[in-house]
Design a protein around this motif. Structure first.
Motif, PDB file in Angstrom:
ATOM      1  N   VAL B 325     -41.664 -49.610 -79.081  1.00  0.00           N
ATOM      2  CA  VAL B 325     -40.415 -48.961 -79.484  1.00  0.00           C
ATOM      3  C   VAL B 325     -39.274 -49.134 -78.463  1.00  0.00           C
ATOM      4  O   VAL B 325     -39.503 -49.152 -77.264  1.00  0.00           O
ATOM      5  CB  VAL B 325     -40.665 -47.458 -79.752  1.00  0.00           C
ATOM      6  CG1 VAL B 325     -41.068 -46.726 -78.469  1.00  0.00           C
ATOM      7  CG2 VAL B 325     -39.444 -46.795 -80.372  1.00  0.00           C
ATOM      8  N   VAL B 326     -38.074 -49.209 -78.998  1.00  0.00           N
ATOM      9  CA  VAL B 326     -36.828 -49.181 -78.210  1.00  0.00           C
ATOM     10  C   VAL B 326     -35.863 -48.216 -78.899  1.00  0.00           C
ATOM     11  O   VAL B 326     -35.726 -48.260 -80.123  1.00  0.00           O
ATOM     12  CB  VAL B 326     -36.181 -50.587 -78.128  1.00  0.00           C
ATOM     13  CG1 VAL B 326     -34.823 -50.516 -77.425  1.00  0.00           C
ATOM     14  CG2 VAL B 326     -37.084 -51.578 -77.411  1.00  0.00           C
ATOM     15  N   TYR B 327     -35.218 -47.349 -78.107  1.00  0.00           N
ATOM     16  CA  TYR B 327     -34.253 -46.401 -78.670  1.00  0.00           C
ATOM     17  C   TYR B 327     -32.858 -46.976 -78.471  1.00  0.00           C
ATOM     18  O   TYR B 327     -32.190 -46.674 -77.478  1.00  0.00           O
ATOM     19  CB  TYR B 327     -34.422 -45.019 -78.021  1.00  0.00           C
ATOM     20  CG  TYR B 327     -35.819 -44.498 -78.240  1.00  0.00           C
ATOM     21  CD1 TYR B 327     -36.146 -43.840 -79.425  1.00  0.00           C
ATOM     22  CD2 TYR B 327     -36.834 -44.726 -77.306  1.00  0.00           C
ATOM     23  CE1 TYR B 327     -37.437 -43.414 -79.674  1.00  0.00           C
ATOM     24  CE2 TYR B 327     -38.130 -44.299 -77.537  1.00  0.00           C
ATOM     25  CZ  TYR B 327     -38.425 -43.655 -78.721  1.00  0.00           C
ATOM     26  OH  TYR B 327     -39.709 -43.245 -78.973  1.00  0.00           O
ATOM     27  N   LYS B 328     -32.451 -47.795 -79.409  1.00  0.00           N
ATOM     28  CA  LYS B 328     -31.182 -48.510 -79.268  1.00  0.00           C
ATOM     29  C   LYS B 328     -30.003 -47.530 -79.295  1.00  0.00           C
ATOM     30  O   LYS B 328     -29.939 -46.652 -80.156  1.00  0.00           O
ATOM     31  CB  LYS B 328     -31.058 -49.527 -80.429  1.00  0.00           C
ATOM     32  CG  LYS B 328     -29.972 -50.541 -80.214  1.00  0.00           C
ATOM     33  CD  LYS B 328     -29.886 -51.510 -81.388  1.00  0.00           C
ATOM     34  CE  LYS B 328     -28.506 -52.122 -81.447  1.00  0.00           C
ATOM     35  NZ  LYS B 328     -28.306 -52.845 -82.722  1.00  0.00           N
ATOM     36  N   ASN B 329     -29.101 -47.691 -78.328  1.00  0.00           N
ATOM     37  CA  ASN B 329     -27.886 -46.857 -78.214  1.00  0.00           C
ATOM     38  C   ASN B 329     -28.143 -45.414 -77.807  1.00  0.00           C
ATOM     39  O   ASN B 329     -27.272 -44.555 -77.992  1.00  0.00           O
ATOM     40  CB  ASN B 329     -27.065 -46.844 -79.521  1.00  0.00           C
ATOM     41  CG  ASN B 329     -26.570 -48.219 -79.872  1.00  0.00           C
ATOM     42  OD1 ASN B 329     -26.364 -49.039 -78.989  1.00  0.00           O
ATOM     43  ND2 ASN B 329     -26.394 -48.470 -81.158  1.00  0.00           N
ATOM     44  N   ILE B 330     -29.322 -45.139 -77.268  1.00  0.00           N
ATOM     45  CA  ILE B 330     -29.582 -43.741 -76.879  1.00  0.00           C
ATOM     46  C   ILE B 330     -28.552 -43.269 -75.858  1.00  0.00           C
ATOM     47  O   ILE B 330     -28.135 -42.114 -75.886  1.00  0.00           O
ATOM     48  CB  ILE B 330     -31.041 -43.545 -76.380  1.00  0.00           C
ATOM     49  CG1 ILE B 330     -31.345 -42.042 -76.170  1.00  0.00           C
ATOM     50  CG2 ILE B 330     -31.343 -44.336 -75.111  1.00  0.00           C
ATOM     51  CD1 ILE B 330     -32.812 -41.713 -75.974  1.00  0.00           C
ATOM     52  N   GLU B 331     -28.095 -44.169 -74.977  1.00  0.00           N
ATOM     53  CA  GLU B 331     -27.114 -43.741 -73.969  1.00  0.00           C
ATOM     54  C   GLU B 331     -25.802 -43.295 -74.626  1.00  0.00           C
ATOM     55  O   GLU B 331     -25.103 -42.427 -74.102  1.00  0.00           O
ATOM     56  CB  GLU B 331     -26.869 -44.854 -72.939  1.00  0.00           C
ATOM     57  CG  GLU B 331     -28.186 -45.296 -72.307  1.00  0.00           C
ATOM     58  CD  GLU B 331     -28.059 -45.872 -70.904  1.00  0.00           C
ATOM     59  OE1 GLU B 331     -26.941 -45.913 -70.379  1.00  0.00           O
ATOM     60  OE2 GLU B 331     -29.099 -46.263 -70.355  1.00  0.00           O
ATOM     61  N   GLU B 332     -25.483 -43.902 -75.776  1.00  0.00           N
ATOM     62  CA  GLU B 332     -24.253 -43.526 -76.489  1.00  0.00           C
ATOM     63  C   GLU B 332     -24.295 -42.081 -76.957  1.00  0.00           C
ATOM     64  O   GLU B 332     -23.292 -41.367 -76.910  1.00  0.00           O
ATOM     65  CB  GLU B 332     -24.038 -44.435 -77.711  1.00  0.00           C
ATOM     66  CG  GLU B 332     -23.686 -45.863 -77.358  1.00  0.00           C
ATOM     67  CD  GLU B 332     -22.429 -45.945 -76.492  1.00  0.00           C
ATOM     68  OE1 GLU B 332     -21.412 -45.348 -76.878  1.00  0.00           O
ATOM     69  OE2 GLU B 332     -22.495 -46.571 -75.418  1.00  0.00           O
ATOM     70  N   ILE B 333     -25.463 -41.641 -77.430  1.00  0.00           N
ATOM     71  CA  ILE B 333     -25.494 -40.271 -77.974  1.00  0.00           C
ATOM     72  C   ILE B 333     -25.462 -39.217 -76.856  1.00  0.00           C
ATOM     73  O   ILE B 333     -25.070 -38.079 -77.103  1.00  0.00           O
ATOM     74  CB  ILE B 333     -26.653 -40.035 -78.978  1.00  0.00           C
ATOM     75  CG1 ILE B 333     -28.018 -40.023 -78.311  1.00  0.00           C
ATOM     76  CG2 ILE B 333     -26.604 -41.047 -80.121  1.00  0.00           C
ATOM     77  CD1 ILE B 333     -29.105 -39.460 -79.214  1.00  0.00           C
ATOM     78  N   PHE B 334     -25.845 -39.613 -75.637  1.00  0.00           N
ATOM     79  CA  PHE B 334     -25.715 -38.680 -74.507  1.00  0.00           C
ATOM     80  C   PHE B 334     -24.247 -38.324 -74.249  1.00  0.00           C
ATOM     81  O   PHE B 334     -23.951 -37.314 -73.622  1.00  0.00           O
ATOM     82  CB  PHE B 334     -26.323 -39.279 -73.225  1.00  0.00           C
ATOM     83  CG  PHE B 334     -27.808 -39.046 -73.076  1.00  0.00           C
ATOM     84  CD1 PHE B 334     -28.288 -37.826 -72.614  1.00  0.00           C
ATOM     85  CD2 PHE B 334     -28.723 -40.037 -73.387  1.00  0.00           C
ATOM     86  CE1 PHE B 334     -29.648 -37.608 -72.457  1.00  0.00           C
ATOM     87  CE2 PHE B 334     -30.088 -39.826 -73.238  1.00  0.00           C
ATOM     88  CZ  PHE B 334     -30.555 -38.607 -72.768  1.00  0.00           C
TER      89      PHE B 334
END
Lengths: 384, 384
Positions: B325-334
């Protein structure tokens, strides 16, 4: 770097209660962690991916631990800084940076730093040996009363003492120390500043602290502080100035005095999550432990506002009790509105040892304060 | 019994994400835990005091595990109930009690229970074999469209299918099942009821659910539901009635339909923390996991009100992605206000697998809903 993959490891030096609460956040984000502590019964033995037993002041232990992680942080300042400097030189990301930690680890250096950077702080003197204090008094260059503080390795109110006469000097540890003018303050305040790797900064609201008069430990932390806006703004500005000058990464808890003349003086700082921010778990949009993790992983910082008012009561060991701990009347406090006990998991209690804390949240701060008093009068940390 | 001593052990059957979030609370209260799960990589392998590998449906595994704990609870219904009954007979405290769990484990029994206790629910038929459904249609006693549900062992939207024609019947598992009238509902609602050992009861606010049209999984859970007070009160009353009749201990999550005529029909229940209550970690005075622990330890129940509005978005595996798994764009939602991702720690993703959730809290529910949409459009759960 993909922090959310098992290829990444966050190292934490220290496995006490602050680390334990940090691990709730690393679990939430599924960040792989490795913790080192000297005690096999440290609260952090549960909740991390890997737990290593090692002396935090030992060069080899800290260096070898640090070599196996990608980012290294602390939950206690008393760690081998020479090992950290070597790790930093070799490319390990050490947060707080060792330059900031070196200033903070030694209270004499910390005080000189404030003076050098025009940050208001109480007048002080520095002594290489406690025995020199007596000489200063005799020579007339130091007057009673004053506050004695050990330069390094103090914790939980140990290493701080109000000296009112010659007799109070007896039994002080012999080593490096400072003496500070005793400030007749109106309030003790604190502001937690978060700063991430790229330098984004945010501050938590100003909190107000009430200390236990004998143990010199915080009894209540109240957020927001019940002070005038202009005083709160001044405290926030000064905390930001310390943050800017000290260039920490992660949290910086800035403890301050509000004098009777509404002057703000910096007392001391800690470059990590802090007792004065525990209320944030229940009260804030982003709690201090999550914020520290965000900051050291260079993620965007979260909202530091409060959802509701929060008050924290420390649970410290009752006087006259040493041994296997019992939380007397804990079931009673579960009945009270908005009350959450946090039990750190230390098996043994002793007088004034920090064994846990209780948070009280409420829309109405006065109601929260009333319930906090009830909590304080109800639960007792005793031995079996 | 002193739950806060190391003499006490809480056993949890199942080591998935619900167990993982329960463990934040047992850590907070320093309650000694032991977890059993079939997978050595279960999310709960970290955060419990002891982790045991074992098949939850195996009599011996469950019995032997249960004998060594003081209170036994579940985070998944699919466990060997015969072993639980024997443990209960032998004095282990099993919560939910097996009498309640036996009704809930089997959807046909659950539906009969509602009918027997005058609890409103959609009309249904019960089939010992899926092959009998075709006969019913041919005999004219069952009309398209309807909902097929497997009687046991469904999860995450597996085991539920809308049947619109003969072709949709193909490929259904052969075993016991029910068919239910397809309700043209206005809203799907849920209410979580908590009941402690001594019978104290409290309910959480009514939440509103939006489902993914294809995957049949919840996409948004919105608290409070944006419905009329009188509908909310009716939903709460019906949930309380189910709670009262089923005599659970711990949480009972009651999922309901609000029909176009504002009738409330019970869909199904779960006797444990539930996806519809995840918002409570950030939004409620007492989150559902803490409340479950309070209830099964017979502690006073906490305040179920919300500090702020909360919306939860499930993070499910994207279509077309299977593997690491990879959580794409997780940094964006932070970066977004009041947004907290929860990553469950499953290493492998597959289409529609529950990999985590994100909570959005805000004083203004409409602002929370806007941000939730942004979260949904930004983060993607993909494979490497």
């Amino acid at each position: 770097m993909d922090y959310f993959s098992s290829d990444f490891t966050l190292g934490i030096l220290g496995g006490g209660q602050l680390g334990k609460m940090m691990l709730y956040e690393t679990r939430k984000f599924d960040i792989h962690t490795k913790v080192m502590d000297a005690s096999k019964d440290a609260p952090c033995k549960i909740g991390c991916d890997e737990f290593v037993i090692g002396d935090l002041l030992d060069f080899d232990a800290v260096y070898n631990f640090g070599k196996k992680v990608d980012v290294l942080t602390i939950e206690i300042e008393n760690v081998n800084i020479v090992a950290l400097e070597k790790l930093e030189d070799e490319g390990i990301k050490v947060y707080p940076p060792t330059a900031a930690l070196r200033i903070i680890q030694n209270k004499a250096k910390q005080k000189l730093f404030y003076v050098d950077h025009n940050i208001p702080t109480a007048p002080f003197s520095r002594f290489a040996y406690a025995s020199e204090i007596k000489e200063s008094i005799e020579h007339g260059s130091l007057d009673f009363p004053f506050v004695w503080k050990i330069a390094q390795f103090g914790y939980d109110g140990q290493g701080v003492k109000i000296i009112r006469n010659m007799k109070d000097l007896q039994g002080l540890p012999p080593g490096e120390c400072i003496t500070e003018k005793l400030i007749p303050f109106k309030n003790e305040l604190a502001v937690i500043v978060a700063r991430n790797v790229k330098g984004e900064i945010t501050t938590y609201p100003v909190v107000e602290m009430e200390f236990h008069p004998e143990a010199n430990q915080v009894e209540y932390v109240i957020c927001p502080a019940r002070i005038e806006d202009k005083v709160a703004n001044k405290a926030r500005e000064i905390a930001l100035e310390v943050s800017k000058q000290i260039k920490h990464v992660g949290l910086l808890a800035v403890e301050m005095f509000q004098t009777k003349e509404n002057e703000i003086l910096v007392n001391e700082v800690a470059p990590r999550p802090h007792n004065s921010g525990h209320y944030s778990i229940e009260a804030s949009y982003t709690n201090q432990f999550e914020q520290h993790i965000r900051a050291i992983l260079d993620l965007p910082l979260g909202n530091t506002n409060s959802k509701v008012a929060g008050i924290m009561v420390n649970l410290v060991g009752a006087e006259g009790h040493t041994g296997d701990v019992v939380y007397k009347n804990i079931e009673e406090i579960f009945k009270m509105d908005g009350v959450t006990p946090h039990i750190y998991g230390k098996r043994q209690t002793r007088p004034f040892r920090k064994m846990g804390h209780v948070t009280i949240v409420n829309e109405d701060i006065n109601e929260a304060r009333r319930i906090a008093q009830q909590v304080k009068e109800t639960i007792k940390v005793i031995s079996k």
